[in-house]
Motif scaffolding. Structure first.
Motif, PDB file in Angstrom:
ATOM      1  N   UNK A  73       2.177  -0.720   7.621  1.00  0.00           N
ATOM      2  CA  UNK A  73       1.603  -1.786   6.453  1.00  0.00           C
ATOM      3  C   UNK A  73       0.502  -2.521   7.065  1.00  0.00           C
ATOM      4  N   UNK A  74      -0.160  -1.684   5.824  1.00  0.00           N
ATOM      5  CA  UNK A  74      -1.535  -2.444   5.802  1.00  0.00           C
ATOM      6  C   UNK A  74      -2.278  -1.404   7.601  1.00  0.00           C
TER       7      UNK A  74
ATOM      8  N   UNK B 297      -4.958  15.908  12.169  1.00  0.00           N
ATOM      9  CA  UNK B 297      -5.213  17.237  12.033  1.00  0.00           C
ATOM     10  C   UNK B 297      -6.920  17.542  12.386  1.00  0.00           C
TER      11      UNK B 297
ATOM     12  N   UNK C 222      -8.984  16.013   9.728  1.00  0.00           N
ATOM     13  CA  UNK C 222      -9.610  15.990   8.487  1.00  0.00           C
ATOM     14  C   UNK C 222     -10.887  14.964   8.266  1.00  0.00           C
TER      15      UNK C 222
ATOM     16  N   UNK D 274      -0.673  -0.485  10.207  1.00  0.00           N
ATOM     17  CA  UNK D 274      -0.114  -0.777  11.456  1.00  0.00           C
ATOM     18  C   UNK D 274       0.751  -0.253  11.927  1.00  0.00           C
TER      19      UNK D 274
ATOM     20  N   UNK E  58      -4.173  12.824   8.760  1.00  0.00           N
ATOM     21  CA  UNK E  58      -5.664  13.568   8.116  1.00  0.00           C
ATOM     22  C   UNK E  58      -6.649  13.179   9.440  1.00  0.00           C
TER      23      UNK E  58
ATOM     24  N   UNK F 145     -17.562  -6.298   1.478  1.00  0.00           N
ATOM     25  CA  UNK F 145     -16.178  -5.604   0.792  1.00  0.00           C
ATOM     26  C   UNK F 145     -15.279  -6.841  -0.211  1.00  0.00           C
TER      27      UNK F 145
ATOM     28  N   UNK G 125       3.194   2.812  -0.492  1.00  0.00           N
ATOM     29  CA  UNK G 125       2.420   3.119  -0.737  1.00  0.00           C
ATOM     30  C   UNK G 125       0.626   3.069  -0.038  1.00  0.00           C
ATOM     31  N   UNK G 126       0.235   3.088   0.553  1.00  0.00           N
ATOM     32  CA  UNK G 126      -1.093   2.528   0.972  1.00  0.00           C
ATOM     33  C   UNK G 126      -1.118   2.061   2.010  1.00  0.00           C
TER      34      UNK G 126
ATOM     35  N   UNK H 228      -7.240  -2.103   1.216  1.00  0.00           N
ATOM     36  CA  UNK H 228      -8.064  -2.537   2.564  1.00  0.00           C
ATOM     37  C   UNK H 228      -8.972  -3.613   2.525  1.00  0.00           C
TER      38      UNK H 228
ATOM     39  N   UNK I 199     -15.935   1.136   2.970  1.00  0.00           N
ATOM     40  CA  UNK I 199     -15.374   0.154   3.308  1.00  0.00           C
ATOM     41  C   UNK I 199     -13.962  -0.248   3.386  1.00  0.00           C
ATOM     42  N   UNK I 200     -13.090   0.945   3.036  1.00  0.00           N
ATOM     43  CA  UNK I 200     -11.609   0.323   2.933  1.00  0.00           C
ATOM     44  C   UNK I 200     -10.998   0.923   3.856  1.00  0.00           C
ATOM     45  N   UNK I 201     -10.423  -0.530   4.836  1.00  0.00           N
ATOM     46  CA  UNK I 201     -10.083   0.238   5.858  1.00  0.00           C
ATOM     47  C   UNK I 201      -8.455   0.171   5.372  1.00  0.00           C
TER      48      UNK I 201
ATOM     49  N   UNK J 128      -8.942  23.155   8.073  1.00  0.00           N
ATOM     50  CA  UNK J 128      -7.343  23.168   9.126  1.00  0.00           C
ATOM     51  C   UNK J 128      -6.343  24.150   9.535  1.00  0.00           C
TER      52      UNK J 128
ATOM     53  N   UNK K 112       8.262  -4.173   2.971  1.00  0.00           N
ATOM     54  CA  UNK K 112       7.340  -4.824   2.357  1.00  0.00           C
ATOM     55  C   UNK K 112       6.578  -5.551   2.803  1.00  0.00           C
TER      56      UNK K 112
ATOM     57  N   UNK L 287       0.169  -1.799  -4.150  1.00  0.00           N
ATOM     58  CA  UNK L 287       1.195  -1.239  -3.674  1.00  0.00           C
ATOM     59  C   UNK L 287       1.812  -2.000  -2.338  1.00  0.00           C
TER      60      UNK L 287
ATOM     61  N   UNK M  13       5.595  -9.946   8.198  1.00  0.00           N
ATOM     62  CA  UNK M  13       4.172 -10.207   8.500  1.00  0.00           C
ATOM     63  C   UNK M  13       4.190 -12.050   8.642  1.00  0.00           C
TER      64      UNK M  13
END
Lengths: 233, 248, 317, 288
Positions: free
Chosen positions: A206-207, A50, A52, A209, A47, B146, A38-39, B173, A15-17, D184, A229, B200, A233
């Motif tokens: 960021x987030x 390519x 995955x 996008x 991923x 969620x 990060x994130x 998320x 569920x994590x977008x 890959x 940071x 983060x 937005x």
């Protein structure tokens, strides 16, 4: 025509977008520095590119042709190769075998010899296990392994993570020679300024996008930091 | 803010952890006090998750000590640390899918906070109310969306009545408006306990945390009042690299 | 409401067990006792794997041990058979504690097959030593004398009422706070320990209860046969039965294993009366288990329940 | 005394070589596919029964061709099962699902064998070689055990060459290290899985044929052999063919020596040895 087009891609872990309707494109011979905290979704994007990970919506096109989603072989054959974060070499294979296994996808200028010319140290260590190499040498092997597939776009994730400034310089010098051969690059690096120096354009995520995109030469440090940071937005 | 250095609520000294010889957390000292809310940020591989693991007990420290109210927790298992007063809300909600929301909270209320019978029931009601879950009390957790599951994950940690509440990227998320809601909730949870929030997305910490810790390459680099640390040039250097003009 | 349900279950079970014990013919009682034993075994494997998350391929060890301890104890002492029947599971439970502490060092597949090795060791030990019966096995002679009564009516009553009592006990247990912890562990052991639950102790508790239940099943079954041998008591088929009926019916539910057992017995009786061989029957059961695992890994009962939920919007637990 | 010891050791080592071979097959599927394949024992018995069938139909068939036939038949079955069922089961996040699926498959195969070949014990009669033996220094060595040992060593060397020297082996090692990255690099993951499963089943069949020459097998023998294979894998360490060989030899020697002193103990002492080592390792914290 654009070389690589990413059109409205979304992806999530359960569920994590992680990617939320992301679009951008890269021209032939172009280098894009992809930055973000990060994130932000950089690794997820690579991923998805390519194969995955399968996106929940959107399309990836190479030379205008849609890429089968979630199929690593199709991505490799279409000319996308990844230098993954943390190198992720095969420890049970010698350095040379690591390069050889990358070779299956496409033919082109990056023969074993050409890779050894780019990274002479790898020729000396070709019989060794990756575990016997320094972090910088491992990164070179990972780049070599990706080049062996003769990609049209080389995707580099966290290229300088864990490397000393000196080695980072060497790795970037090699990337410049890859650029010179006409290969397009997407470079993700913690060190934003370092990545921006090699790039034609900078895109900040960021987030999930792309929130900011500019010519590398004109990118304003303060604006970039705000985008980084999430303060725009 | 004045804090008596001698008797912090939770004191970590020299915490270190390596994986296959590669240090992930190197000799970190950290004090937490009641009423404090501390944000922790740092780039990839900074060691934030490892530090959390060492505090929660899912990882065993190679070196260092963890003292809470005079008790040595360094070698204590996860479930005993919960009873001692350390609870964590995980990044990916670890809710019990086949239990109702209220049952999800009864577990930490009984086994973590040590409450029984009607007392436990009352406390669960209170936490449900506090976390905005009262209307979902009878729903199985696997049917939640969620945002509600993130709330439930937070609520589960709170239901254990921790003195130290650790939040592991609970905003990950979520969309920005959803993160605002989580921030609102965390603000309510600060009273009477120490909150440490690893995230983060720095903007989420702003306005919730008055103290900010910055980690990089396994070490604690900066620690101080939020705005002071936020303006520190070192922070920019860690995240953005050193600008060209300064290299030259 | 729930308490009433449990009382009704207990009273109904008592009456039905009593009535059944008087009404049915010995042959039928033998079959029904076996059904009850399979129900108990399946519920125990389900408790261990479905609720406790520990897949064991060696539960036949406790089944055989239950049978052997009953025979050895009753034959060589003056303790009445029916008292000894109650004592046997307790002894097996005590033995399961140190065993659990050792085998818990093995994880997942290693635990599963490690338990299997334990069962094989026990089989070989009982087969090897003559004072344990050896390859000839043991005939039940309580206090050294031949059985004077036909035990099947009493055994059926104990097994049937025992099964109902186990179901009621499990219902009560799952409503308790300890049971809640177990239900939590079923979804995520890590999250349970993050709530303060001592997961290791819970695992040991479930392991011991399952061992006791399987031992009770072994004792009851072999009283009706009056004869026990290692080749039979420790055989893999006991495990296959309890595992297949749990998986097919639905792991982690109380109803699933009951449905699985009914299917198991019905298919077996139907195939036997149609003249199919035992081997063909096991092929059918194996295929059924594989298909369920691949298409509905939660089992048939959750499938039925979800279908019912979608149709009526009501949740049946 | 010394002569008896040497003879016992020789027998133990030859049997252990076979144990090593079946362990290597199991280790292969576990190491590469991450599946504990509980139908491995059935591949052993099916291999033996295919050999029995071949010899019955064509009594003049050379032993080498019997081995090839059994290998091919089981490799085919193993590959098909992997492609049709195990692959699907591997898609579930819970590693217990593929294990339980292979258990179900084992039950099906075992009973199919009972239905087609009967439940009786069968031996494999390969003519004179079983009786032939030669004397060295007053000690007697059977020709059959020697052939067995040579074949076991050949399997180990061949496997080692295949894994270390060929392009296929390179893919297998890459896949075992990092399946995602291997994909890959263009490695056809599922193809390699099917080939590995086929190879493991083929090795099981070879061992099965040789075991059937030593002693009789029944459709129910697979279970004991599976447990032995599992013990070899746990003791020898994953992905270590040399470890598998050493553990096989240890258990083989235990089996031979114990049966000399206690002829009707079956595999009791083998299992006990395994369990004892397990306890020691568990206590010293080497397993986690």
């Amino acid at each position: 025509m654009k070389l690589l087009e990413i059109d409205n891609i979304a992806a999530s872990y359960g569920e994590l977008r992680a990617l939320d309707g992301l679009s951008f494109s890269i021209d032939d011979h172009e280098t894009l520095a992809l930055v973000g905290a990060n994130g932000a979704g950089k690794t997820t994007l690579l991923r998805v590119l390519c194969g995955l990970m399968t996106p929940t919506r959107g399309e990836i096109r190479i030379d205008g042709v849609a890429l089968a989603p979630g199929d690593p072989r199709a991505a490799a054959n279409a000319g996308l190769a990844l230098v993954p974060e943390g190198r992720l070499l095969f420890d049970s294979l010698s350095i040379e075998e690591n390069l050889l296994i990358g070779q299956s996808a496409r033919t082109g200028i990056w023969s074993l010899d050409a890779i050894y010319e780019l990274f002479p140290i790898l020729r000396d260590k070709r019989r060794l296990s990756p575990a016997a190499l320094s972090g910088g040498q491992q990164q070179m092997a990972a780049i070599g392994r990706a080049l062996a597939a003769n990609p049209r776009v080389l995707l580099c994730d966290e290229i300088s993570l864990g490397l000393s400034p000196l080695i980072t310089g060497e790795v970037y010098a090699a990337l410049e020679r890859v650029q010179a051969e006409g290969t397009a690059l997407v470079v993700v690096d913690q060190d934003v300024t370092r990545a921006a120096r090699i790039a034609d354009r900078v895109a900040c995520m960021f987030q999930g996008r792309v929130t900011f995109e500019a010519e590398a030469a004109t990118a304003n440090a303060a604006t970039l930091k705000d985008a980084y940071f999430g303060l725009t937005a | 803010m004045f804090c008596e250095k001698g008797n912090a609520l939770l004191r970590a000294t020299g915490l270190s952890k390596s994986f296959n010889g590669v240090p992930a957390v190197a000799s970190v000292d950290l004090d937490l006090d009641i009423g404090e809310s501390v944000g922790v940020i740092g780039p990839n591989g900074a060691g934030k998750s490892t530090l959390l693991g060492l505090l929660v007990g899912s990882l065993k420290a190679d070196e260092g000590r963890l003292i809470m109210e005079g008790r040595d927790l360094t070698r204590m298992a996860v479930h005993r640390r919960v009873s001692a007063g350390i609870a964590r809300a995980a990044q990916i909600p670890q809710t019990f899918g086949r239990l109702t929301v209220a049952e999800n909270l009864r577990l930490p209320a009984v086994f973590g906070a040590g409450l029984h019978g009607a007392e436990a029931e009352r406390w669960v009601e209170e936490v449900l109310e506090m976390c905005g879950l009262a209307e979902l009390a009878g729903t199985d957790a696997e049917h939640l969306g969620l945002l509600s599951r993130k709330r439930l994950e937070l609520a589960k940690a709170v239901a254990a009545r921790p003195k130290v509440l650790l939040l592991d990227e609970v905003g990950a998320g979520l969309t920005e408006p959803e993160i605002e809601q989580i921030m609102e909730l965390v603000r309510k949870l600060r009273d009477g306990r120490a909150v440490m929030w690893v995230e983060h997305i720095p903007f989420a910490l702003r306005g919730v945390c008055e103290r900010l810790v910055v980690m990089d390459k396994g070490a604690k680099i900066l620690d101080g009042p939020f705005e002071e640390v936020w303006a520190d040039p070192d922070l920019q250097a860690i995240y953005m690299g050193v600008p060209d003009d300064e290299v030259a | 409401m729930d308490r009433h349900m449990n009382l009704i279950l207990l009273a109904g079970g008592f009456a039905a067990a009593l009535a059944g014990a008087f009404v049915f013919e010995p042959g039928m009682l033998f079959l029904l006792t076996e059904v009850m034993v399979v129900l108990i075994l399946a519920q125990m494997w389900n408790l261990l794997a479905g609720f406790g998350g520990q897949v064991s391929l060696g539960q036949q060890a406790f089944f055989g041990l239950g049978g052997y301890l009953l025979f050895l104890g009753a034959n060589s002492t003056q303790i009445p058979l029916w008292v000894w029947l109650g004592v046997t599971p307790l002894i097996v439970g005590l033995l399961a504690v140190p065993l659990g502490l050792v085998v818990f060092h093995l994880k997942n597949a290693y635990f599963a097959v490690g338990m299997w090795v334990v069962a094989e060791i026990l089989a070989a030990v009982f087969m090897r030593f003559d004072f344990l019966g050896g390859s000839a096995g043991i005939v039940l002679r309580p206090g050294g004398a031949s059985m004077t009564m036909n035990p099947e009516r009493l055994v059926f009553f104990i097994a049937a009422f025992g099964f109902v009592a186990i179901i009621v006990a499990l219902r009560l247990f799952l409503k308790s706070t300890t049971g809640l912890a177990l239900l939590g562990m079923r979804d995520s052991p890590d999250a349970a320990s993050a709530c303060g639950v001592d997961v290791r102790r819970m695992h040991l508790m479930v392991f011991v209860i399952a061992a006791m239940g399987c031992a009770a099943g072994g004792s009851l079954y072999y009283i009706t046969t009056l004869y026990i041998s290692a080749a039979d008591a420790f055989q893999m088929n006991w495990l296959i039965v309890m595992m297949f009926v749990s998986i097919i019916g639905g792991l982690g539910t109380l109803t699933g294993p009951i449905i699985g057992t009914l299917l198991f017995i019905m298919i077996r009786e139907a195939m036997t009366s149609a003249g199919f061989s035992g081997g063909t029957y096991w092929i059918v059961m194996g295929a059924l288990a594989v298909v369920v695992l691949l298409l509905a890994p939660r089992g048939l009962w959750p499938l039925i329940r979800d279908f019912h939920f979608r149709k009526t919007g009501r949740v049946t637990r | 005394m010394i002569q008896t010891t040497i003879e016992l050791l020789f027998q133990g080592i030859t049997l252990g070589g076979l144990y090593g071979v079946i362990g290597a097959g199991l280790a292969l599927t576990f190491g590469i596919l991450r599946v504990v394949n509980l139908s491995h024992g059935e591949m052993i018995t099916i291999g033996a029964f295919v050999a029995v069938g071949l010899v019955t139909v064509m009594p003049a068939l050379p032993i080498a061709l019997v081995l090839v036939g059994a290998f091919a038949a089981c490799a085919l079955i193993g590959g098909l099962l992997q492609a049709a069922f195990v692959e699907r089961a591997m898609a579930f996040r819970d590693p217990m699902v593929p294990m339980l699926v292979t258990f179900g498959i084992a039950v099906i195969l075992r009973n199919l064998l009972v239905e087609t070949a009967g439940a009786d014990l069968r031996g494999l009669d390969v003519g004179g070689i079983a009786q032939r033996s030669f004397q060295i220094g007053g000690m007697s060595f059977g020709a059959l055990p020697l052939v067995t040992l040579v074949l076991a060593v050949a399997v180990f060397v061949g496997l080692s060459l295949l894994i270390r020297r060929t392009a296929f082996g390179r893919e297998v090692r890459a896949l075992s290290d990092r399946p995602e990255i291997a994909a890959l690099m263009g490695v056809r993951v599922k193809h390699v899985y099917v080939k590995v499963a086929a190879l493991a089943a083929g090795f099981a069949a070879l061992a099965g044929v040789l075991l059937a020459m030593r002693a009789s097998v029944s459709p129910y023998s697979g279970v004991s052999y599976l447990l032995v294979a599992f013990e070899v894998v746990v003791l020898g360490g994953l992905g270590s063919t040399r470890g598998a060989f050493a553990a096989g030899v240890l258990l083989g020697v235990v089996q031979i020596v114990s049966s000399r002193f206690d002829s009707n103990a079956g595999l009791l002492y083998v299992h006990l040895t395994f369990f004892a080592i397990l306890i020691v390792r568990a206590i010293s914290g080497r397993l986690s």
